[in-house]
Design a protein around this motif. Structure first.
Motif, mmCIF file in Angstrom:
data_model
loop_
_atom_site.group_PDB
_atom_site.id
_atom_site.type_symbol
_atom_site.label_atom_id
_atom_site.label_comp_id
_atom_site.label_asym_id
_atom_site.label_seq_id
_atom_site.Cartn_x
_atom_site.Cartn_y
_atom_site.Cartn_z
ATOM 1 N N LYS A 221 0.291 0.798 -0.138
ATOM 2 C CA LYS A 221 0.933 -0.369 0.465
ATOM 3 C C LYS A 221 1.794 -1.128 -0.538
ATOM 4 C CE LYS A 221 -3.312 -3.061 -0.117
ATOM 5 N NZ LYS A 221 -4.422 -3.724 0.608
ATOM 6 N N LYS A 222 1.499 -0.920 -1.841
ATOM 7 C CA LYS A 222 2.319 -1.485 -2.909
ATOM 8 C C LYS A 222 2.228 -0.534 -4.091
ATOM 9 C CE LYS A 222 -1.304 -4.550 -4.706
ATOM 10 N NZ LYS A 222 -1.630 -5.938 -5.069
ATOM 11 N N ASN A 223 2.698 -0.938 -5.248
ATOM 12 C CA ASN A 223 2.691 -0.072 -6.433
ATOM 13 C C ASN A 223 1.311 0.549 -6.637
ATOM 14 O OD1 ASN A 223 2.130 0.220 -9.518
ATOM 15 N ND2 ASN A 223 4.356 0.343 -9.307
ATOM 16 N N SER B 291 0.939 -3.176 9.862
ATOM 17 C CA SER B 291 1.806 -4.352 9.972
ATOM 18 C C SER B 291 3.262 -4.046 9.701
ATOM 19 C CB SER B 291 1.332 -5.446 9.009
ATOM 20 O OG SER B 291 1.247 -4.942 7.686
ATOM 21 N N GLY B 292 3.520 -2.925 9.005
ATOM 22 C CA GLY B 292 4.887 -2.602 8.639
ATOM 23 C C GLY B 292 5.580 -1.629 9.560
ATOM 24 N N ALA B 293 4.882 -1.139 10.602
ATOM 25 C CA ALA B 293 5.514 -0.200 11.538
ATOM 26 C C ALA B 293 4.837 -0.162 12.904
ATOM 27 C CB ALA B 293 5.550 1.208 10.937
ATOM 28 N N GLY C 71 8.632 2.787 2.387
ATOM 29 C CA GLY C 71 7.472 3.429 1.766
ATOM 30 C C GLY C 71 6.372 2.469 1.353
ATOM 31 N N SER C 72 6.693 1.177 1.183
ATOM 32 C CA SER C 72 5.662 0.195 0.821
ATOM 33 C C SER C 72 6.136 -1.200 1.186
ATOM 34 C CB SER C 72 5.336 0.260 -0.677
ATOM 35 O OG SER C 72 6.361 -0.349 -1.446
ATOM 36 N N HIS C 73 5.188 -2.124 1.277
ATOM 37 C CA HIS C 73 5.514 -3.518 1.588
ATOM 38 C C HIS C 73 6.322 -4.143 0.449
ATOM 39 C CE1 HIS C 73 2.874 -3.793 5.160
ATOM 40 N NE2 HIS C 73 2.131 -2.915 4.494
#
Length: 302
Positions: free
Chosen positions: A44-46, A161-163, A189-191
């Motif tokens: 979801k992040k790095n 939440s992102g798609a 690919g990530s928030h």
């Protein structure tokens, strides 16, 4: 000949002693040390930052279980889902929709714990967050209608939440598919990448998790007075720790007890660094709203 017979007896005696003496039996700890537990999590992040943040928890599990934790570095949300289903990943942190997708294919996949968060810029304290559509003031898009025909960012097709929520819930809110309303949409690919895409002007707005906006504000990546939140979903239960179907019940119990019952200075510091307040027990029913959305999406895609 006599010497040979004596040597044979000594050799046989040692061989028998090695096989029967408790001093030479393999202990459970010895056996488990040779068998790592595989863990992964959605990107979801790095991913390096996520793994580094969780290092104290991995260390605690290794100490209590007497076996190493092998970290599987994912390249997508779907890769973690497939790893859980193929038994190459024993347990993981999944997004709610990723969990629902995996559970729909194998009901032995089970949620058992979740972090609880501090109050943030957009997220209330507790175990829930929101999918939000946000932009920045300089875009001039201060209403949803002004985003019509604009370029927006999504995170990953399997992101809650992102798609998933944007495609299934926000589309109902505006009465048409995202593809029809917006001019262009891209998957970052990530928030974190979606937030940066808005901040750098590559897109006009993005759908992201509210907790990721909170983190961006806390890190001073975007000024809070420039953020415009155009839409917010209903509360979503936070990302669950999930067992794969290959994990037996005794081991599940051990892991649950460690993650849910352990209090240590290291874990307290870990939670504080991650802007979290604790880890709470969850069950499959806590994600029923997401199960229902995934069931509808699956039916639509048939």
């Amino acid at each position: 000949m006599k010497n040979f017979f004596i040597i044979f007896l000594i050799f046989f005696g040692l061989l028998f002693f090695n096989k029967t003496s408790p001093a030479f039996e393999s202990s459970d700890a010895d056996n488990t040390i040779k068998t790592p537990l595989s863990f992964s999590l959605i990107p979801k992040k790095n991913i390096d930052q996520q793994i580094s943040n969780l290092a104290p928890l991995f260390q605690l599990l290794e100490e209590k279980l007497y076996r190493p934790i092998k970290i599987i570095r994912p390249h997508s949300y779907q890769a973690v889902i497939e790893g859980i289903l193929s038994h190459t990943i024993d347990f993981a942190i999944l997004g709610p929709a990723s969990y629902a997708k995996a559970r729909a294919r194998d009901n032995r996949v089970d949620a058992f714990a979740s972090f609880t968060t501090k109050k943030g810029f957009t997220t209330p304290q507790g175990s829930y967050y929101h999918s939000i559509l946000f932009t920045l003031r300089h875009t001039g898009c201060d209403t949803i209608e002004k985003l019509k025909g604009k370029k927006i960012a999504l995170t990953d097709p399997a992101s809650t939440s992102g798609a998933i929520i944007p495609n299934m819930v926000f589309s109902k809110h505006i009465g048409q598919p995202l593809q029809t309303f917006f001019g262009t949409h891209v998957y970052t690919g990530s928030h974190d990448r979606s937030i940066k895409a808005v901040a750098n002007g590559f897109v006009d707005a993005a759908f992201v998790a509210s907790v990721r906006i909170d983190e961006a504000v806390q890190k001073k990546l975007i000024p809070p007075d420039q953020i415009v939140i155009l839409w917010r979903s209903n509360p979503i239960h936070y990302d669950p720790f999930v067992f794969g179907g290959s994990v037996n019940e005794p081991l599940r119990t051990q892991i649950k007890n460690i993650i849910l019952s352990s209090a240590s200075p290291q874990l307290e510091q870990m939670l504080n660094n991650m802007q979290l307040t604790g880890i709470e027990k969850v069950c499959n029913e806590d994600y029923q709203a997401i199960h229902d959305i995934i069931a509808v999406q699956t039916q639509k895609n048939k």
